[in-house]
Scaffold this motif. Sequence first.
Motif, PDB file in Angstrom:
ATOM      1  N   LEU A  83       0.881  -1.193  -0.139  1.00 34.15           N
ATOM      2  CA  LEU A  83      -0.032  -0.084   0.023  1.00 34.15           C
ATOM      3  C   LEU A  83       0.892   1.098   0.086  1.00 34.15           C
ATOM      4  CD1 LEU A  83      -2.775   1.422   0.250  1.00 34.15           C
ATOM      5  CD2 LEU A  83      -2.461   1.514   2.960  1.00 34.15           C
ATOM      6  N   GLY A  84       0.731   2.199  -0.988  1.00 34.10           N
ATOM      7  CA  GLY A  84       1.810   3.267  -1.111  1.00 34.10           C
ATOM      8  C   GLY A  84       3.184   3.113  -1.431  1.00 34.10           C
ATOM      9  N   PRO A  85       3.640   4.384  -1.307  1.00 36.82           N
ATOM     10  CA  PRO A  85       5.215   4.026  -1.551  1.00 36.82           C
ATOM     11  C   PRO A  85       6.102   3.577  -0.448  1.00 36.82           C
ATOM     12  CG  PRO A  85       4.537   6.470  -1.146  1.00 36.82           C
ATOM     13  CD  PRO A  85       3.253   5.559  -1.289  1.00 36.82           C
ATOM     14  N   VAL A  86       7.240   3.031  -1.012  1.00 37.36           N
ATOM     15  CA  VAL A  86       8.347   2.827   0.099  1.00 37.36           C
ATOM     16  C   VAL A  86       8.654   3.977   0.897  1.00 37.36           C
ATOM     17  CG1 VAL A  86      10.399   1.900   0.512  1.00 37.36           C
ATOM     18  CG2 VAL A  86       9.200   0.815  -1.301  1.00 37.36           C
ATOM     19  N   VAL A  87       8.671   3.909   2.244  1.00 36.81           N
ATOM     20  CA  VAL A  87       9.252   4.977   2.946  1.00 36.81           C
ATOM     21  C   VAL A  87      10.655   4.790   3.497  1.00 36.81           C
ATOM     22  CG1 VAL A  87       8.765   6.223   4.895  1.00 36.81           C
ATOM     23  CG2 VAL A  87       6.935   5.388   3.981  1.00 36.81           C
ATOM     24  N   ILE A  88      11.661   5.857   3.166  1.00 37.77           N
ATOM     25  CA  ILE A  88      12.917   5.373   3.721  1.00 37.77           C
ATOM     26  C   ILE A  88      13.476   6.510   4.529  1.00 37.77           C
ATOM     27  CG2 ILE A  88      15.126   5.543   3.021  1.00 37.77           C
ATOM     28  CD1 ILE A  88      14.229   4.362   0.251  1.00 37.77           C
ATOM     29  N   GLU A  89      13.903   5.991   5.727  1.00 41.35           N
ATOM     30  CA  GLU A  89      14.411   6.771   6.661  1.00 41.35           C
ATOM     31  C   GLU A  89      15.586   6.434   7.046  1.00 41.35           C
ATOM     32  OE1 GLU A  89      11.924   8.111  10.246  1.00 41.35           O
ATOM     33  OE2 GLU A  89      10.031   8.230   8.870  1.00 41.35           O
ATOM     34  N   ASP A  90      16.702   7.229   6.951  1.00 37.72           N
ATOM     35  CA  ASP A  90      18.206   6.764   7.206  1.00 37.72           C
ATOM     36  C   ASP A  90      18.435   5.284   6.409  1.00 37.72           C
ATOM     37  OD1 ASP A  90      18.746   9.198   8.719  1.00 37.72           O
ATOM     38  OD2 ASP A  90      17.932   8.205  10.524  1.00 37.72           O
ATOM     39  N   ASN A  91      18.678   4.427   7.182  1.00 41.59           N
ATOM     40  CA  ASN A  91      18.866   3.157   6.784  1.00 41.59           C
ATOM     41  C   ASN A  91      17.851   2.055   6.960  1.00 41.59           C
ATOM     42  OD1 ASN A  91      19.546   3.017   9.601  1.00 41.59           O
ATOM     43  ND2 ASN A  91      20.965   1.173   9.368  1.00 41.59           N
ATOM     44  N   HIS A  92      16.604   2.616   7.334  1.00 43.48           N
ATOM     45  CA  HIS A  92      15.385   1.776   7.347  1.00 43.48           C
ATOM     46  C   HIS A  92      14.384   2.150   6.395  1.00 43.48           C
ATOM     47  CE1 HIS A  92      16.535   1.004  11.666  1.00 43.48           C
ATOM     48  NE2 HIS A  92      16.858   2.397  11.578  1.00 43.48           N
ATOM     49  N   PHE A  93      14.020   0.968   5.859  1.00 39.54           N
ATOM     50  CA  PHE A  93      12.837   1.428   5.103  1.00 39.54           C
ATOM     51  C   PHE A  93      11.777   0.496   5.104  1.00 39.54           C
ATOM     52  CE2 PHE A  93      15.474  -1.366   2.634  1.00 39.54           C
ATOM     53  CZ  PHE A  93      14.899  -2.191   1.924  1.00 39.54           C
ATOM     54  N   ALA A  94      10.464   0.986   4.853  1.00 42.31           N
ATOM     55  CA  ALA A  94       9.051   0.207   5.402  1.00 42.31           C
ATOM     56  C   ALA A  94       8.121   0.378   4.226  1.00 42.31           C
ATOM     57  CB  ALA A  94       8.568   1.162   6.469  1.00 42.31           C
ATOM     58  N   GLN A  95       7.469  -0.688   3.991  1.00 43.26           N
ATOM     59  CA  GLN A  95       6.276  -0.687   3.160  1.00 43.26           C
ATOM     60  C   GLN A  95       5.025  -1.000   3.729  1.00 43.26           C
ATOM     61  OE1 GLN A  95       6.080  -0.571  -0.482  1.00 43.26           O
ATOM     62  NE2 GLN A  95       4.215  -0.407   0.285  1.00 43.26           N
ATOM     63  N   ALA A  96       3.854  -0.230   3.782  1.00 43.67           N
ATOM     64  CA  ALA A  96       2.840  -0.552   4.376  1.00 43.67           C
ATOM     65  C   ALA A  96       2.141  -1.494   3.599  1.00 43.67           C
ATOM     66  CB  ALA A  96       1.927   0.822   4.180  1.00 43.67           C
ATOM     67  N   VAL A  97       1.087  -2.360   4.333  1.00 44.02           N
ATOM     68  CA  VAL A  97       0.427  -3.476   3.921  1.00 44.02           C
ATOM     69  C   VAL A  97      -1.050  -3.086   3.841  1.00 44.02           C
ATOM     70  CG1 VAL A  97       0.061  -5.891   4.455  1.00 44.02           C
ATOM     71  CG2 VAL A  97       2.211  -4.988   4.750  1.00 44.02           C
ATOM     72  N   LYS A  98      -1.790  -3.447   2.772  1.00 48.08           N
ATOM     73  CA  LYS A  98      -3.356  -3.136   2.853  1.00 48.08           C
ATOM     74  C   LYS A  98      -4.003  -3.541   4.001  1.00 48.08           C
ATOM     75  CE  LYS A  98      -3.250  -3.445  -2.397  1.00 48.08           C
ATOM     76  NZ  LYS A  98      -3.822  -4.085  -3.512  1.00 48.08           N
ATOM     77  N   ALA A  99      -4.899  -2.860   4.573  1.00 47.80           N
ATOM     78  CA  ALA A  99      -5.758  -3.400   5.569  1.00 47.80           C
ATOM     79  C   ALA A  99      -6.481  -4.450   5.129  1.00 47.80           C
ATOM     80  CB  ALA A  99      -6.547  -2.239   6.208  1.00 47.80           C
ATOM     81  N   GLY A 100      -6.864  -5.508   5.936  1.00 43.58           N
ATOM     82  CA  GLY A 100      -7.847  -6.648   5.426  1.00 43.58           C
ATOM     83  C   GLY A 100      -6.965  -7.559   4.547  1.00 43.58           C
ATOM     84  N   ALA A 101      -5.746  -7.522   4.440  1.00 43.48           N
ATOM     85  CA  ALA A 101      -4.954  -8.587   3.853  1.00 43.48           C
ATOM     86  C   ALA A 101      -5.405 -10.077   4.163  1.00 43.48           C
ATOM     87  CB  ALA A 101      -3.556  -8.133   3.695  1.00 43.48           C
ATOM     88  N   PRO A 102      -5.390 -11.194   3.464  1.00 45.57           N
ATOM     89  CA  PRO A 102      -5.629 -12.386   3.906  1.00 45.57           C
ATOM     90  C   PRO A 102      -4.588 -13.091   4.627  1.00 45.57           C
ATOM     91  CG  PRO A 102      -5.366 -12.312   1.586  1.00 45.57           C
ATOM     92  CD  PRO A 102      -5.261 -11.115   1.872  1.00 45.57           C
ATOM     93  N   ALA A 103      -4.978 -13.745   5.311  1.00 51.46           N
ATOM     94  CA  ALA A 103      -3.891 -14.693   6.487  1.00 51.46           C
ATOM     95  C   ALA A 103      -3.365 -15.453   5.430  1.00 51.46           C
ATOM     96  CB  ALA A 103      -4.623 -15.311   7.368  1.00 51.46           C
ATOM     97  N   GLY A 104      -1.860 -15.968   5.726  1.00 51.24           N
ATOM     98  CA  GLY A 104      -1.447 -17.014   4.835  1.00 51.24           C
ATOM     99  C   GLY A 104       0.053 -16.616   4.530  1.00 51.24           C
ATOM    100  N   ARG A 105       0.639 -17.336   3.721  1.00 49.70           N
ATOM    101  CA  ARG A 105       2.053 -17.139   3.373  1.00 49.70           C
ATOM    102  C   ARG A 105       2.250 -15.980   2.498  1.00 49.70           C
ATOM    103  NH1 ARG A 105       6.145 -21.083   0.080  1.00 49.70           N
ATOM    104  NH2 ARG A 105       7.982 -19.458  -0.172  1.00 49.70           N
TER     105      ARG A 105
END
Length: 171
Positions: free
Chosen positions: A100-122
């Motif tokens: 969900l959305g763009p990658v957020v980069i702060e210093d040497n950390h980066f994060a990717q949001a995940v869609k709400a309600g994404a199904p359980a599983g692998r």
Amino acid sequence: MKFRRMLHRFFALLQFRVLQPLGALRIAVGSLAAAALVALMSLTPLAPANAHDAVEKVEPADGSTVASVPAAVKLTLNNTPIALGAEVLVKDETGTSQSLGPVVIEDNHFAQAVKAGAPAGRYTVEWRIVSSDSHPTGGEAVLAAGALMTGRYVRRNPRGGKRDDGNGARQ
């Protein structure tokens, strides 16, 4: 005429006795110089190759099982990456992106949001970034949300080819 013949013999003798040995001397000196250069280079210690940036931590941890799908996937590198072209895909079992959305980069950390309600599983988390030394690097991690599973982190060559387990061993 006699003078010409004498002059011709003189130059022939000069070439045979003086110039030819000089050519052989040049070859010998050149060969010795090349051998000395090779010997000197073999004594010089080689500097180790600098490794590209590497992912030090994945949250949730690679191979882990979490109770529910996380709100975001976070990665930590050993250096600050270049934001240009950074991409993190969070894919469910069907291969559908749950990012969900763009990658957020702060210093040497980066994060990717995940869609709400994404199904359980692998889930497979795939990333591709430009490291601080301007080389593209990427990899993947596997996790499970609400189900048991095992997995492990592998770093892959973004240009194709064999994969690396992070310790230099090729798969």
